[in-house]
Design a protein around this motif. Structure first.
Motif, PDB file in Angstrom:
ATOM      1  N   MET A 112       3.713 -10.570   3.912  1.00  0.00           N
ATOM      2  CA  MET A 112       4.610  -9.468   3.566  1.00  0.00           C
ATOM      3  C   MET A 112       4.394  -8.294   4.498  1.00  0.00           C
ATOM      4  SD  MET A 112       4.739  -9.247  -0.523  1.00  0.00           S
ATOM      5  CE  MET A 112       6.126  -8.219  -0.843  1.00  0.00           C
ATOM      6  N   GLY A 133       6.922  -6.429   7.100  1.00  0.00           N
ATOM      7  CA  GLY A 133       7.126  -4.976   7.116  1.00  0.00           C
ATOM      8  C   GLY A 133       6.915  -4.397   8.500  1.00  0.00           C
ATOM      9  N   ILE A 148      -3.539  -5.000   5.104  1.00  0.00           N
ATOM     10  CA  ILE A 148      -2.462  -5.792   4.510  1.00  0.00           C
ATOM     11  C   ILE A 148      -1.910  -5.175   3.236  1.00  0.00           C
ATOM     12  CG2 ILE A 148      -3.071  -8.017   5.504  1.00  0.00           C
ATOM     13  CD1 ILE A 148      -4.456  -8.639   2.817  1.00  0.00           C
ATOM     14  N   SER A 149      -2.579  -4.218   2.643  1.00  0.00           N
ATOM     15  CA  SER A 149      -2.057  -3.640   1.411  1.00  0.00           C
ATOM     16  C   SER A 149      -2.649  -2.256   1.251  1.00  0.00           C
ATOM     17  CB  SER A 149      -2.424  -4.551   0.246  1.00  0.00           C
ATOM     18  OG  SER A 149      -2.593  -3.803  -0.926  1.00  0.00           O
ATOM     19  N   LYS A 150      -1.842  -1.352   0.714  1.00  0.00           N
ATOM     20  CA  LYS A 150      -2.291   0.043   0.716  1.00  0.00           C
ATOM     21  C   LYS A 150      -2.353   0.638  -0.682  1.00  0.00           C
ATOM     22  CE  LYS A 150      -0.686   0.881   5.350  1.00  0.00           C
ATOM     23  NZ  LYS A 150       0.448   1.310   6.142  1.00  0.00           N
ATOM     24  N   ARG A 159      -1.704   7.759   8.867  1.00  0.00           N
ATOM     25  CA  ARG A 159      -0.377   7.337   8.390  1.00  0.00           C
ATOM     26  C   ARG A 159       0.054   6.024   9.002  1.00  0.00           C
ATOM     27  NH1 ARG A 159       3.025  12.741   7.648  1.00  0.00           N
ATOM     28  NH2 ARG A 159       1.813  13.479   5.893  1.00  0.00           N
ATOM     29  N   HIS A 160      -0.398   5.749  10.212  1.00  0.00           N
ATOM     30  CA  HIS A 160       0.069   4.536  10.881  1.00  0.00           C
ATOM     31  C   HIS A 160      -1.093   3.589  11.157  1.00  0.00           C
ATOM     32  CE1 HIS A 160       2.856   7.854  11.984  1.00  0.00           C
ATOM     33  NE2 HIS A 160       3.714   6.978  11.498  1.00  0.00           N
ATOM     34  N   LEU A 172       9.874  -5.215  10.648  1.00  0.00           N
ATOM     35  CA  LEU A 172      10.997  -4.317  10.362  1.00  0.00           C
ATOM     36  C   LEU A 172      10.763  -2.949  11.001  1.00  0.00           C
ATOM     37  CD1 LEU A 172      11.972  -4.953   6.650  1.00  0.00           C
ATOM     38  CD2 LEU A 172      13.167  -5.646   8.728  1.00  0.00           C
ATOM     39  N   SER A 173       9.555  -2.425  10.864  1.00  0.00           N
ATOM     40  CA  SER A 173       9.291  -1.098  11.419  1.00  0.00           C
ATOM     41  C   SER A 173       9.345  -1.150  12.941  1.00  0.00           C
ATOM     42  CB  SER A 173       7.946  -0.570  10.929  1.00  0.00           C
ATOM     43  OG  SER A 173       6.916  -1.082  11.703  1.00  0.00           O
ATOM     44  N   LEU A 224      -0.233 -14.102   0.935  1.00  0.00           N
ATOM     45  CA  LEU A 224       1.079 -13.526   0.608  1.00  0.00           C
ATOM     46  C   LEU A 224       1.182 -12.093   1.112  1.00  0.00           C
ATOM     47  CD1 LEU A 224       1.797 -14.641  -3.060  1.00  0.00           C
ATOM     48  CD2 LEU A 224       3.247 -14.989  -1.076  1.00  0.00           C
ATOM     49  N   GLN A 225       0.132 -11.315   0.816  1.00  0.00           N
ATOM     50  CA  GLN A 225       0.132  -9.914   1.238  1.00  0.00           C
ATOM     51  C   GLN A 225       0.191  -9.809   2.752  1.00  0.00           C
ATOM     52  OE1 GLN A 225      -3.408  -8.508  -0.852  1.00  0.00           O
ATOM     53  NE2 GLN A 225      -2.127  -7.172  -2.061  1.00  0.00           N
TER      54      GLN A 225
END
Lengths: 364, 165
Positions: A51, A55, A123-125, A264-265, A58-59, A47-48
């Motif tokens: 998602m 994201g 995948i998750s932060k 950051r990226h 979109l970015s 799932l993560q």
């Protein structure tokens, strides 16, 4: 309404007790809750991942909107950079060949370049703004274990702190809780690179406890992971010194370091599956050698003393056997004396022991 | 029963979104706190009991997803849900100020709890720096996002309640 409020109060009590118990349990048994969380995280990893992919998509869309003029400009700049780097690279290739030739001459093995690694997606932060920990979509199925080093591009990102079959948690070096043992590549002076939330806006990390008595370290010097670190492999680039000051104690220096990685990226990272083998470090090998030499000497000495003892034994067998038994009795007597008297010092005790031993020998 | 299922799914989705918040939606590297919005708005709409249960569940999921100490987030979100539930008696459909105020207060409590629990205990004493750099920006971002997310939560609550009161 009234009934609901009452049950709410009871419930908050129960929930508080559960939470406090959970926190206490996980502090006492740090790995006690791992099986449960591992199963849940294994289930949510797909799932993560999806998602996160959404994201990124979109970015990417928002990134596509930037104008073509700026892209052309950037392309031109990059082309120039490629030319410079190509020239530099051809020189470096020559250097590398020379290095390899010299290394084979000196019988050194190339230890930094060939680590076994695997790529993974972030995948998750973490859960909020306080920590810089993230989850990646590879785990023990891909050979990742706790304490694996994580890199991105040229530099060190962090270290794996928890691992499941298809996920792993990474604590990045900019996390407020992170400390990395490092060294300045030019002088091999060691220091500590500590993450600090107060420096996130400058995009730097704090550098502390740098031992540099001769003032050879300068701003701009490259900092890499040190070879005395327990968990980090040696020679991984961390960043460049951006500020350096003397500490109040005048023995060490501290300052700031600009990391080589853009935190950051961060989207893809490289996990090094080779673990630092702390026991086999060169220092320890030397120690082992010294120990081995010591033990050889000891063995030789032991043989000598044994031979001497045998000679003595031949001359007076009775006395030596009495000597062996006597000290035990002597210490017992002595203990009783120490209890009775107020301050019996060690010398007096030894004298008493000798007297007792003589008495015992005489008695026999 | 169906309502419980929907609310559970909402909790899971919120916890997932919180941990996978994309970096291009961060403002000054600050993420909003969706779990606070969820907990505070359901506490306001449905009372202490629902609020604290949802806060506890979502907090526990967050604990697991983020790999932290289990129970740490669950505790604070349960208490936020419980305390904000006292505003249940002043809940009106068309009022947006009260929920936003509650969300702001909750996020402030959360920020202070997080600071004390994980930073002050490690000797990081610059409380005003953390207040200015992390806690207050997070409150502002959360309240701005709360305007929309509260409406969404309100709709979900309305649709899943059989009798609309």
């Amino acid at each position: 309404m009234n009934k609901q409020k009452k049950s709410g109060k009871t419930l908050i009590g129960v929930v508080t007790v559960i939470c406090v118990a959970l926190i206490a349990f996980s502090i006492i048994f740090p790995e006690g809750t791992d099986p449960v969380s591992s199963v849940v995280r294994m289930a949510v990893t797909p799932l993560q991942r999806s998602m996160n992919r959404f994201g990124n998509y979109l970015s990417g869309l928002s990134g596509n909107l930037s104008s073509s003029a700026s892209l052309k400009e950037e392309n031109k700049k990059l082309q120039e950079k490629v030319d410079i780097l190509t020239a530099e690279n051809s020189k470096l290739v020559l250097d590398k060949e020379e290095l390899q030739r010299l290394q084979t001459l000196l019988d050194l093995k190339n230890e930094y370049s060939d680590y076994d690694s695997v790529g993974a997606n972030v995948i998750s932060k973490g859960s909020g703004n306080w920590y810089n920990q993230f989850t990646i979509d590879k785990g023990s199925n891909d050979g990742i274990t706790v304490d694996c080093n994580v890199m991105a591009g040229a530099g060190l990102v962090g270290i794996v702190t928890k691992v499941g079959p298809n996920w792993a948690t990474v604590r990045s070096i900019i996390d407020d809780d992170s400390n990395v043992s490092a060294m300045v590549s030019t002088t091999s002076d060691t220091c500590i690179i500590a993450g600090n939330l107060q420096l996130i806006d400058q995009g730097t990390l704090s550098l502390v406890k740098l031992m540099d008595d001769n003032d050879h370290v300068h701003v701009g010097d490259k900092v890499v992971t040190s070879n005395i670190s327990e968990k980090y492999l040696p020679g991984i680039l961390i960043g460049y010194i951006s500020e350096l000051n003397n500490d109040a104690n005048n023995l060490t220096k501290s300052g700031q370091l600009t990391p080589a990685v853009d935190f950051r990226h961060l989207q893809e990272v490289l996990v090094i599956r080779t673990l630092k083998n702390y026991v086999a470090s060169t220092d320890d090998a030397e120690k082992d050698k010294a120990e081995r030499e010591d033990s050889v000497k000891k063995a030789a000495k032991a043989q000598e003393s044994e031979a001497a003892a045998q000679n003595q034994e031949a001359s007076d067998t009775d006395l030596s056997s009495a000597d062996v038994n006597a000290p035990a009795e002597a210490t017992q007597d002595n203990g009783a004396e120490a209890d009775a008297g107020e301050d019996v010092d060690v010398e007096a005790a030894q004298e008493a022991a000798q007297a007792a031993a003589q008495a015992a020998a005489g008695g026999q | 029963m169906k309502r419980k299922l929907w609310l559970t799914i909402l909790c899971i989705v919120t916890a997932l979104l919180q941990t996978a918040w994309p970096s291009f939606l961060q403002i000054a590297s600050i993420r909003p706190n969706l779990v606070v919005i969820l907990t505070a708005s359901f506490a306001l709409m449905c009372g202490s009991r629902t609020g604290l249960l949802m806060g506890f569940g979502t907090g526990l999921l967050l604990d697991i997803f983020s790999g932290g100490t289990p129970g740490f987030y669950a505790l604070i979100y349960a208490w936020i849900g419980f305390l904000m539930g006292y505003a249940y008696r002043i809940f009106y459909d068309d009022d947006i100020k009260t929920p936003l105020l509650l969300i702001a207060g909750s996020d402030l409590i959360y920020g202070i709890y997080q600071y004390i629990g994980t930073f002050l205990l490690r000797g990081r004493i610059h409380v005003f720096f953390y207040l200015r750099r992390i806690i207050i920006p997070e409150v502002i971002y959360t309240v701005i996002l709360g305007v929309f997310v509260y409406q969404l939560n309100f709709l979900i609550n309305k649709k899943t309640t059989r009798k609309y009161f």
